[in-house]
Design an enzyme around this catalytic site. Sequence first.
Site, short mmCIF file in Angstrom:
data_model
loop_
_atom_site.label_atom_id
_atom_site.label_comp_id
_atom_site.label_asym_id
_atom_site.label_seq_id
_atom_site.Cartn_x
_atom_site.Cartn_y
_atom_site.Cartn_z
N GLU A 1 -6.39 8.63 7.79
CA GLU A 1 -6.85 8.23 6.44
C GLU A 1 -8.21 8.81 6.10
OE1 GLU A 1 -6.04 4.52 4.56
OE2 GLU A 1 -4.87 3.86 6.28
N CYS B 1 -4.82 -2.95 2.85
CA CYS B 1 -4.55 -2.85 4.29
C CYS B 1 -5.76 -3.14 5.18
CB CYS B 1 -3.91 -1.51 4.64
SG CYS B 1 -3.18 -1.57 6.29
N GLU C 1 0.87 -1.19 0.00
CA GLU C 1 0.00 0.00 0.00
C GLU C 1 0.90 1.24 0.00
OE1 GLU C 1 -1.59 0.79 3.93
OE2 GLU C 1 -3.39 1.75 3.13
N1 CDT Z 1 -3.08 1.47 6.48
C1 CDT Z 1 -4.00 0.86 7.24
O1 CDT Z 1 -5.12 0.62 6.82
N2 CDT Z 1 -3.64 0.57 8.51
C2 CDT Z 1 -4.53 0.06 9.49
C3 CDT Z 1 -4.11 0.55 10.83
C4 CDT Z 1 -5.22 0.83 11.71
S1 CDT Z 1 -4.65 1.50 13.24
C5 CDT Z 1 -5.47 2.96 13.32
C6 CDT Z 1 -4.57 -1.47 9.54
O2 CDT Z 1 -5.67 -2.02 9.58
O3 CDT Z 1 -3.54 -2.09 9.60
#
Ligand code: CDT
Length: 313
Positions: free
Chosen positions: A145, A171, A47
Amino acid sequence: MSRFLTVGAAQMGPIARHETRASTVKRLMELMKEAKSFNCDIVAFPELALTTFFPRWPIEDENELDSFYETEMPSPATRPLFNLASELGIGFSLGYAELEIRNGIKRRFNSSVLVDKTGNITGKYRKIHLPGHADVLDRPGQHLEKRFFEVGDFGFPVFHAFGAIMGMCICNDRRWPETYRVMGLQGVEMVLLGYNSPVGLGDPYELDALEPFHNHLVMQSGAYQNATWVVGVAKAGCEEGFNMIGQTCIIAPSGEIVAMCCTMGDELVIRKCDLDMAKPYRADIFNFSAHRRPEHYTLITARTGAVKPPESD
Ligand code: CDT
């Protein structure tokens, strides 16, 4: 006769805030060359593979914010990667921040593209499950995000490419069973996904400690319950002072991890995937048409009133 697709999962180590596109694209090209040397048909990148994970900072300056996005794909900076793919005859998937101007309005998405062996884009996906928040909180390592991206508007399409049915997600999408199931209902055979998952932002601590376990748990169950290969590719290591998990892995339709990175840097793992390994699962335990009961799922939610999730505290 079995059908095989050799896939490379190209983990990336940290990308510094001020690292140039030219530098990150060079790293991607090195990984692509390595994948080709192992006869890969396709290589999957993480990502937001072109930049640091910028949503951790409440960036106010619009020009600075825009500098993390691509307004076209291939962009001038990524053109060499597309050219290399076509020269070598290898496909790839790539996560990036997308800036689209629609009716004069800026639209921002967390996107990925699927590129075939001739360097042409055959599929595109925009992240749906955006984690974190839109408001700036008083703590280091935000996850903004929802501030910097819109929810993707393409659904979870699958793509007939590489002699297979391919899907993508990004992700946080991997934590949601619907992601895999929507693609599973379309017969997906391989899901490519990239992630940037922090450790150390959690509260309580126990959740952080379990982060590596949860990372594999969700991808392995998604693979098994939908009889698909899953390729999960991390941006790993300590990026700008923030730790991120690695554990890049290739998961078979059995739910087993069959290849996994063991560093926190740029690292490639590969697997020759038998697409037909899914067959016994689709024919029996996860034969959707024989065993799924969607009409009952609706009845149950109507009867219990569980049409809305319970409010959290
Ligand atoms: N990039 C991404 O989606 N990261 C999320 C982190 C969430 S913590 C606020 C994940 O699900 O890994």
